[in-house]
Motif scaffolding. Structure first.
Motif, short mmCIF file in Angstrom:
data_model
loop_
_atom_site.label_atom_id
_atom_site.label_comp_id
_atom_site.label_asym_id
_atom_site.label_seq_id
_atom_site.Cartn_x
_atom_site.Cartn_y
_atom_site.Cartn_z
N ILE A 79 -0.36 2.41 8.90
CA ILE A 79 -0.51 3.76 8.80
C ILE A 79 1.11 4.19 7.29
CG2 ILE A 79 -0.18 6.06 9.65
CD1 ILE A 79 -1.74 5.05 11.87
N ILE A 80 1.82 3.38 8.13
CA ILE A 80 3.24 3.59 7.93
C ILE A 80 3.39 3.60 6.41
CG2 ILE A 80 6.45 2.80 7.72
CD1 ILE A 80 5.56 3.34 11.19
N GLY A 264 6.98 -4.74 11.14
CA GLY A 264 6.07 -4.89 10.91
C GLY A 264 5.39 -4.25 9.26
N ALA A 265 5.52 -2.88 9.16
CA ALA A 265 5.23 -1.49 8.72
C ALA A 265 5.70 -3.11 7.03
CB ALA A 265 5.53 -0.88 8.46
N GLY A 266 6.82 -2.90 7.11
CA GLY A 266 7.67 -4.00 6.23
C GLY A 266 6.89 -5.39 5.68
N ILE A 267 6.48 -5.52 6.23
CA ILE A 267 5.75 -6.93 6.37
C ILE A 267 3.99 -6.98 5.69
CG2 ILE A 267 5.06 -8.91 7.70
CD1 ILE A 267 6.52 -8.99 7.40
N VAL A 268 3.27 -6.02 6.27
CA VAL A 268 1.61 -5.66 5.63
C VAL A 268 1.95 -4.38 4.49
CG1 VAL A 268 1.20 -5.83 8.59
CG2 VAL A 268 2.00 -3.77 7.23
N PHE A 269 3.06 -3.81 4.14
CA PHE A 269 3.26 -3.67 3.13
C PHE A 269 2.98 -4.93 1.88
CE2 PHE A 269 5.75 -2.90 -0.92
CZ PHE A 269 5.30 -1.39 -0.67
N PHE A 270 3.10 -5.63 2.24
CA PHE A 270 2.80 -6.12 1.08
C PHE A 270 1.15 -5.99 0.75
CE2 PHE A 270 0.87 -10.68 -0.08
CZ PHE A 270 1.24 -10.92 -0.62
N ALA A 271 0.66 -5.56 1.95
CA ALA A 271 -1.31 -5.83 1.56
C ALA A 271 -1.53 -4.30 0.70
CB ALA A 271 -1.82 -5.10 3.22
N PRO A 461 7.89 12.83 -3.66
CA PRO A 461 9.12 11.72 -4.30
C PRO A 461 10.24 11.37 -3.30
CG PRO A 461 8.57 13.41 -6.08
CD PRO A 461 8.12 13.63 -5.09
N ILE A 462 10.63 12.21 -2.92
CA ILE A 462 11.94 11.84 -1.64
C ILE A 462 11.17 11.35 -0.61
CG2 ILE A 462 13.86 13.27 -0.72
CD1 ILE A 462 13.70 15.74 -2.09
N LEU A 463 10.60 11.89 0.77
CA LEU A 463 9.58 10.89 1.49
C LEU A 463 9.17 9.78 0.35
CD1 LEU A 463 7.90 14.13 1.94
CD2 LEU A 463 9.33 12.87 3.21
N GLY A 464 8.54 10.26 -0.28
CA GLY A 464 8.55 7.86 -1.38
C GLY A 464 9.23 7.59 -1.24
N ILE A 465 10.65 8.28 -1.60
CA ILE A 465 12.49 7.14 -1.28
C ILE A 465 12.74 6.78 -0.45
CG2 ILE A 465 14.78 7.68 -2.28
CD1 ILE A 465 14.10 9.20 -4.36
N LEU A 466 12.59 7.56 0.59
CA LEU A 466 12.76 7.85 2.43
C LEU A 466 11.90 6.26 2.70
CD1 LEU A 466 13.81 10.99 3.35
CD2 LEU A 466 15.08 9.64 2.74
N VAL A 467 10.46 6.81 2.74
CA VAL A 467 9.73 5.51 3.53
C VAL A 467 9.92 4.08 2.76
CG1 VAL A 467 7.13 5.14 4.01
CG2 VAL A 467 8.16 7.45 4.06
#
Length: 520
Positions: A79-80, A264-271, A461-467
């Motif tokens: 979700i993150i 985990g979010a950084g890992i599954v982000f690959f998905a 865009p700012i939220l996209g940059i932060l996440v």
């Protein structure tokens, strides 16, 4: 003298940050000799996105993230990651509707932030697409060997950096041959043509989405509620002995609890990488201003729902510790064969579908990389060989052949985890710059016609940059250092070759410079 130095520095900065005007971008020649063919509709673009998204990220990285960091809360990790992708996807959609040209984030950066930033993002996209293709080809090799009952010796289907203990004997990898084979076959298909590749991809997408749905529906009744309790990995979780004989500890901040969920979010982000690959095919879309936002956001929305349901079922069927002990490779097949009695046939069917699915991901990654190289080459930032088109198929065939060698080296000699994490860093960095680009273009060209507008600018865009930045920080330090070194190499290439051969930079040299007037 001091003023002359100041003016020369000013000239240099102007050249580094020279921008392509939207008029120059839109003046790119339409279909014809020496240009890419417009053959893709909205349906093909959505399929292209799903083709790139559903693959190793879902079938391999889910188990890796669950077993190592997030436990059952890998669903929250998804979700993150999806939220970060949604913010970036909305920004991509706006750019893709305004600038329907091949090149993705590289092209957008050239129009908003200048050549040096465009080069950096293009170099980051190499990490995303080239290493993404390598990562998935490694996973393809793992599942292929699983289907063959492990007949391929460990040495010939693993990296030299990998080892395993079998019957008390340690085996070390030498080279991943199956990964090289699938890369070669798909590179040849891409040379044949984009439409042919899109047709093959569409068939595979239907197959793998069907298999994901079948696993979710059948696996739901095998969910053991105990496997979802506790939902995050506790700090005192016992160590786990892995297949290579080493012991894994959960004590580190990013190995348990909410720190583990973020890692985990950084890992599954690959998905999720892949939806942006749709934007690399903008120059081959029939009606890009309408179809590109549909392709980008449509594929992202469909896959997000499937991912959350899939990860809930997978971590409910098998305890997360199993993915560290034995099930990390071919995790879905492992869960079915060990915990879903009576459905062993599904394990084989899933493996075949996954192999097909991985193939479509590799196909789209190689397509995206060659299109980024094509655009960078036409701008003079890369050698002309990357934009040479086949006289019959109108595809960048030389680029595809060079990419096979380049990607093949990573696939043959790197393990999946290293290649996958580097892919995520490159993608996240590209997303951050695209989010910045939307804000820059809104300020610079507020009256520009935007067929699709990112809502709530600058908030989205700012939220996209932060996440996305948070996910970069959560990745291993070694991965961050490796990515930084990669960027340094890119800058060396830029200053020694690209800046000297830039067509836009050459055009600036024709104009009088501030220092010229000072000398006079």
């Amino acid at each position: 003298m001091g003023k002359l130095i100041y003016l020369n520095i000013t000239d240099l900065i102007m050249k580094l940050f020279v921008k392509k005007s939207l008029e120059q971008l839109m003046a790119t020649p339409e279909e014809g000799h020496g240009t890419l063919k417009r053959t893709l509709g909205a349906g093909s673009l959505i399929a292209l996105g799903i083709g790139a998204i559903i693959g190793a990220g879902l079938f391999v990285r889910t188990a890796d993230a669950a077993g190592s960091f997030a436990g059952p809360a890998v669903t929250i990790s998804f979700i993150i990651a999806a939220i970060g992708c949604a913010f970036a996807g909305l920004c991509y959609a706006e750019f893709a509707s305004i600038i329907p040209i091949a090149g993705s984030a590289y092209t957008y950066a050239y129009a908003t932030m200048g050549e040096i930033v465009a080069w950096i993002i293009g170099w980051a996209l190499i990490l995303e697409y080239a290493l993404g293709a390598a990562t998935v080809s490694i996973s393809w090799s793992e599942y292929a060997n699983n289907l063959l009952g492990g007949r391929i010796p460990f040495e010939w289907c693993h990296s030299p950096l990998q080892s395993i203990i079998i019957n008390g004997v340690t085996h070390h990898g030498i080279i991943n041959v199956p990964a090289l084979v699938i890369l070669l076959l798909l590179s040849l298909l891409l040379i044949k043509g984009t439409q042919e590749s899109a047709t093959v991809n569409a068939v595979i997408v239907i197959l793998k989405v069907a298999i994901v749905l079948v696993f979710i529906v059948i696996g739901w009744k095998f969910i053991n509620p105990a496997n979802h309790t506790p939902y995050t990995i506790p700090a005192n979780a016992p160590d786990v002995k892995q297949a290579d004989g080493t012991t894994y500890s959960y004590l580190s901040f990013f190995h348990h609890g909410w720190g583990g969920v973020l890692r985990g979010a950084g890992i599954v982000f690959f998905a999720f990488i892949g939806f942006d690959a749709v934007s690399t095919a903008a120059q081959e879309a029939k009606n890009p201003k309408k179809d590109m936002p549909i392709g980008i956001l449509g594929s992202l929305a469909i896959c997000t729902v499937l991912y959350i349901l899939f990860s809930w079922v997978l971590t409910g069927v098998a305890p997360y510790q199993d993915f560290m002990r034995a099930g990390k490779e071919a995790s879905v097949a492992y869960a079915i064969s060990h915990y879903m009695a009576g459905y062993e046939w599904l394990s084989t069917l899933v493996t075949i579908a996954i192999l097909a699915g991985f193939s479509s991901v590799i196909l789209v990654m190689l397509l995206g990389q060659s299109r980024v190289f094509y655009t960078m080459s036409t701008d003079g930032l890369l050698p002309k060989v990357f934009s040479d088109l086949h006289p019959k198929f109108s595809t960048p065939y030389k680029s595809n052949m060079i990419l096979f060698v380049f990607v093949g080296l990573f696939a043959a000699f790197l393990p999946e985890t290293i290649a996958g994490d580097l892919t995520s860093v490159g993608t996240l960095f590209a997303f951050v710059l695209v989010c910045i680009g939307v804000m820059v273009l809104r300020k610079k060209s507020p009256d520009l016609v935007r067929p699709f507008k990112t809502p709530l600018v600058p908030l989205v865009p700012i939220l996209g940059i932060l996440v996305c930045s948070a996910m970069i920080i959560s990745l291993p330090t070694g991965t961050q250092v490796s990515a930084f070194c990669w960027m340094l190499v890119g800058l060396i290439i830029y200053f020694t070759y690209s800046r000297r051969n830039s067509k836009l930079g050459a055009a600036m040299d024709v104009l009088p410079r501030a220092s010229d007037f000072e000398q006079k």
